[in-house]
Structure formats: structure tokens, C-alpha cells
Design a protein around this motif. Sequence first.
Motif, PDB file in Angstrom:
ATOM      1  N   ASN A  46       0.772  -1.297   0.027  1.00 58.78           N
ATOM      2  CA  ASN A  46      -0.153   0.007   0.258  1.00 58.78           C
ATOM      3  C   ASN A  46       0.751   1.295  -0.065  1.00 58.78           C
ATOM      4  O   ASN A  46       0.602   2.284  -0.517  1.00 58.78           O
ATOM      5  N   GLN A  47       2.093   1.120   0.806  1.00 57.12           N
ATOM      6  CA  GLN A  47       2.865   2.449   0.825  1.00 57.12           C
ATOM      7  C   GLN A  47       3.611   2.616  -0.468  1.00 57.12           C
ATOM      8  O   GLN A  47       3.673   3.644  -1.179  1.00 57.12           O
ATOM      9  N   ILE A  48       3.838   1.414  -1.155  1.00 56.41           N
ATOM     10  CA  ILE A  48       4.596   1.712  -2.445  1.00 56.41           C
ATOM     11  C   ILE A  48       3.446   2.352  -3.597  1.00 56.41           C
ATOM     12  O   ILE A  48       3.812   2.953  -4.379  1.00 56.41           O
ATOM     13  N   LEU A  49       2.182   2.039  -3.469  1.00 58.02           N
ATOM     14  CA  LEU A  49       1.240   2.485  -4.423  1.00 58.02           C
ATOM     15  C   LEU A  49       1.046   3.893  -3.828  1.00 58.02           C
ATOM     16  O   LEU A  49       0.698   4.788  -5.061  1.00 58.02           O
ATOM     17  N   ALA A  50       0.946   4.351  -2.691  1.00 61.08           N
ATOM     18  CA  ALA A  50       0.828   5.759  -2.414  1.00 61.08           C
ATOM     19  C   ALA A  50       2.068   6.480  -2.908  1.00 61.08           C
ATOM     20  O   ALA A  50       1.632   7.584  -3.419  1.00 61.08           O
ATOM     21  N   MET A  51       3.170   5.911  -2.864  1.00 61.18           N
ATOM     22  CA  MET A  51       4.342   6.636  -3.531  1.00 61.18           C
ATOM     23  C   MET A  51       4.180   6.834  -5.104  1.00 61.18           C
ATOM     24  O   MET A  51       4.521   7.971  -5.533  1.00 61.18           O
ATOM     25  N   GLN A  52       3.742   5.787  -5.655  1.00 53.73           N
ATOM     26  CA  GLN A  52       3.391   5.793  -6.953  1.00 53.73           C
ATOM     27  C   GLN A  52       2.512   7.013  -7.261  1.00 53.73           C
ATOM     28  O   GLN A  52       2.363   7.940  -8.236  1.00 53.73           O
ATOM     29  N   ALA A  53       1.284   7.085  -6.417  1.00 54.38           N
ATOM     30  CA  ALA A  53       0.521   8.005  -6.654  1.00 54.38           C
ATOM     31  C   ALA A  53       0.922   9.570  -6.288  1.00 54.38           C
ATOM     32  O   ALA A  53       0.476  10.362  -7.217  1.00 54.38           O
ATOM     33  N   GLN A  54       1.766   9.711  -5.370  1.00 53.78           N
ATOM     34  CA  GLN A  54       2.560  10.860  -5.213  1.00 53.78           C
ATOM     35  C   GLN A  54       3.343  11.380  -6.430  1.00 53.78           C
ATOM     36  O   GLN A  54       3.394  12.678  -6.784  1.00 53.78           O
ATOM     37  N   GLN A  55       4.106  10.471  -6.911  1.00 54.19           N
ATOM     38  CA  GLN A  55       4.841  10.621  -8.224  1.00 54.19           C
ATOM     39  C   GLN A  55       3.837  10.994  -9.466  1.00 54.19           C
ATOM     40  O   GLN A  55       4.248  11.918 -10.281  1.00 54.19           O
ATOM     41  N   LEU A  56       2.887  10.258  -9.544  1.00 55.41           N
ATOM     42  CA  LEU A  56       1.803  10.845 -10.498  1.00 55.41           C
ATOM     43  C   LEU A  56       1.205  12.038 -10.272  1.00 55.41           C
ATOM     44  O   LEU A  56       1.063  13.147 -11.300  1.00 55.41           O
ATOM     45  N   ALA A  57       0.991  12.571  -9.090  1.00 56.69           N
ATOM     46  CA  ALA A  57       0.477  13.974  -8.741  1.00 56.69           C
ATOM     47  C   ALA A  57       1.600  14.916  -9.111  1.00 56.69           C
ATOM     48  O   ALA A  57       1.272  15.974  -9.518  1.00 56.69           O
ATOM     49  N   ASP A  58       2.753  14.586  -8.619  1.00 51.99           N
ATOM     50  CA  ASP A  58       3.951  15.453  -9.135  1.00 51.99           C
ATOM     51  C   ASP A  58       3.840  15.570 -10.629  1.00 51.99           C
ATOM     52  O   ASP A  58       4.105  16.829 -11.200  1.00 51.99           O
ATOM     53  N   LEU A  59       3.916  14.612 -11.296  1.00 52.69           N
ATOM     54  CA  LEU A  59       3.752  14.713 -13.010  1.00 52.69           C
ATOM     55  C   LEU A  59       2.541  15.387 -13.339  1.00 52.69           C
ATOM     56  O   LEU A  59       2.827  16.473 -14.321  1.00 52.69           O
ATOM     57  N   THR A  60       1.595  15.236 -12.727  1.00 57.08           N
ATOM     58  CA  THR A  60       0.444  16.049 -13.146  1.00 57.08           C
ATOM     59  C   THR A  60       0.457  17.407 -12.996  1.00 57.08           C
ATOM     60  O   THR A  60      -0.019  18.596 -13.826  1.00 57.08           O
ATOM     61  N   ALA A  61       1.155  17.847 -11.755  1.00 58.67           N
ATOM     62  CA  ALA A  61       1.516  19.350 -11.544  1.00 58.67           C
ATOM     63  C   ALA A  61       2.201  19.840 -12.417  1.00 58.67           C
ATOM     64  O   ALA A  61       2.401  21.004 -13.010  1.00 58.67           O
ATOM     65  N   VAL A  62       3.557  19.304 -12.811  1.00 56.47           N
ATOM     66  CA  VAL A  62       4.496  19.528 -13.753  1.00 56.47           C
ATOM     67  C   VAL A  62       3.635  19.961 -15.391  1.00 56.47           C
ATOM     68  O   VAL A  62       3.819  20.928 -15.829  1.00 56.47           O
ATOM     69  N   VAL A  63       2.839  19.140 -15.660  1.00 61.07           N
ATOM     70  CA  VAL A  63       2.095  19.195 -16.838  1.00 61.07           C
ATOM     71  C   VAL A  63       1.425  20.550 -16.852  1.00 61.07           C
ATOM     72  O   VAL A  63       1.315  21.137 -17.861  1.00 61.07           O
ATOM     73  N   ALA A  64       0.418  20.620 -15.807  1.00 60.05           N
ATOM     74  CA  ALA A  64      -0.281  21.528 -15.405  1.00 60.05           C
ATOM     75  C   ALA A  64       0.511  23.081 -15.607  1.00 60.05           C
ATOM     76  O   ALA A  64      -0.117  24.116 -16.298  1.00 60.05           O
ATOM     77  N   ALA A  65       1.701  22.874 -14.826  1.00 60.89           N
ATOM     78  CA  ALA A  65       2.382  24.218 -14.983  1.00 60.89           C
ATOM     79  C   ALA A  65       2.936  24.432 -16.175  1.00 60.89           C
ATOM     80  O   ALA A  65       2.970  25.732 -16.746  1.00 60.89           O
ATOM     81  N   GLN A  66       3.565  23.655 -16.950  1.00 58.94           N
ATOM     82  CA  GLN A  66       3.894  23.608 -18.459  1.00 58.94           C
ATOM     83  C   GLN A  66       2.682  24.173 -19.231  1.00 58.94           C
ATOM     84  O   GLN A  66       2.839  25.024 -20.131  1.00 58.94           O
ATOM     85  N   GLY A  67       1.746  23.574 -19.152  1.00 60.50           N
ATOM     86  CA  GLY A  67       0.529  23.931 -19.781  1.00 60.50           C
ATOM     87  C   GLY A  67      -0.048  25.444 -19.795  1.00 60.50           C
ATOM     88  O   GLY A  67      -0.458  25.974 -20.710  1.00 60.50           O
TER      89      GLY A  67
END
Length: 242
Positions: free
Chosen positions: A181-202
Motif C-alpha cells: 500500500n505504501q508503494i502504491l501511495a508513493m506511485q500516486a505521489q509521483q503521478l501527482a507530481d507529474l500532473t502538477a508539472v504538466v499543468a504548470a507547463q500547460g
Amino acid sequence: MISGKRWAASLALLVLSSAGPVRAQLVVFDPNNYAQNVLTAARELQQINNQILALQNQAQMLINQSRNLVNLPYSSLLQLQQSIQRTQDLLKQAQRLAYDVQQIEQAFKTIYAPAAAGTSAADLADNARSRWQTSVAALQDALKLQAGVVGNLDAIKSQSAALVAASQGAAGALAVTQAGNQILAMQAQQLADLTAVVAAQGRAQSLTMAERAAAKDQAREQLRRFLTQGQGDQSSNVRMFH
């Protein structure tokens, strides 16, 4: 002589009568009964052994259940929350035109609105300068957010190593599940970071495109004014960039 024999017989009878009845005790061995008793004892012993084995199995099951209920000794929740909070803080630091629907609507009604005929040259210049500053700020925000996300990679690397080590040494199913579960939470955090970067670039790209579109419209209005008969070109003091 006869009288002596009679006296001996009488004495013998007296002794026998005073001695009481004689009980005979005989020991009798029954092979069938003995074999049946041995079989009964063997069955009872087998039942006792089965009960002992069942108790041992139950005890082992309880031990396994207790191991399965042992928590994972490592938790990455705090580190994940801190990484997410850093990304959210960078998003909240967006300059000028932030991630707010009302602000965006207001901006496109003012500085990004089509150049009106009644707008003064100074206002047109101020709007152009404001749009340029907003585009530069958006690019800066995107770069800052990218730097923050890259900074989170070191924490993710150390957390991943710790979680893998903890899961390999886990005592039971609960600990393994918690590690997963913690590994999945870490992956979700990475996905959130990637979403934030895409939003900022957009955001930066969209503001740059909006700035270009507004600049073209402003240039068209200024050209129209220049070519209008009787109006000509009027000079004025304009401060474009600081």
C-alpha cells in the motif's frame, strides 16, 4: 480303644466346625478379554495423540495469525505527505494569474480582451506589458515546480529502498500488504507530481499563446488607428518593459 477313636473323631469335628467356611481363590486368565482391553487402550491412546496433534496445529495457527497481524516496522507516510505538501506549496506560489477560474475569467475580460477602439494608447501599452510579465512569471513558476519535483526524486529513491527492505523482512501478510500500500501511495505521489508539472507547463504555454494572440489583436487595432483618415500617428510616452 474304641472310646479313644471316638474322642479323636469328635475333636476333629469340633475343630472343623470352629474354623468356619474355607474360601477358595482361583486366578483365571481370559485371552479374549485381555486382547479386547489392549485394543481399547490402544484406541484411547490414539485419540489422545490426535487431540494433542490438533492442539499443536491450533497453537501453530494462532502463532501464524499473530505474525500476520504484525504491523510493518517502517512507514513512509510522513515523507510522502511532505513531498505532496512541497508540490502544493509551489502551485500556490503561482505568480500573477494563478490557478483560479475567476482570476482567469477576469484577466481575459481585461488585459487579454480584444483591443477596443476607445482604449487609449497608454492602456494598450500597459496591457501588453502586463501580459508579457504574466507569461514570464508563468515560465518561472513552471521551472520552479520542475525543480521541486526533481528534488522529490531523492526522497522517493530512499523510501523505495526502505520499503523493499521492510517488505522482504516482513513477518506476516499484514506487513507485506502495508508495504504494498505504501508503494502504491508513493506511485500516486509521483503521478501527482507529474500532473502538477504538466499543468504548470500547460499554463505557461497557454499564457504565451494568449499573449501572442492579444498582441496580434492590439497590433491590428494600432494599425487601424494609424491608417484612419484624419487621425494619423500620435506620439506618446509609453513604458513597455521594466
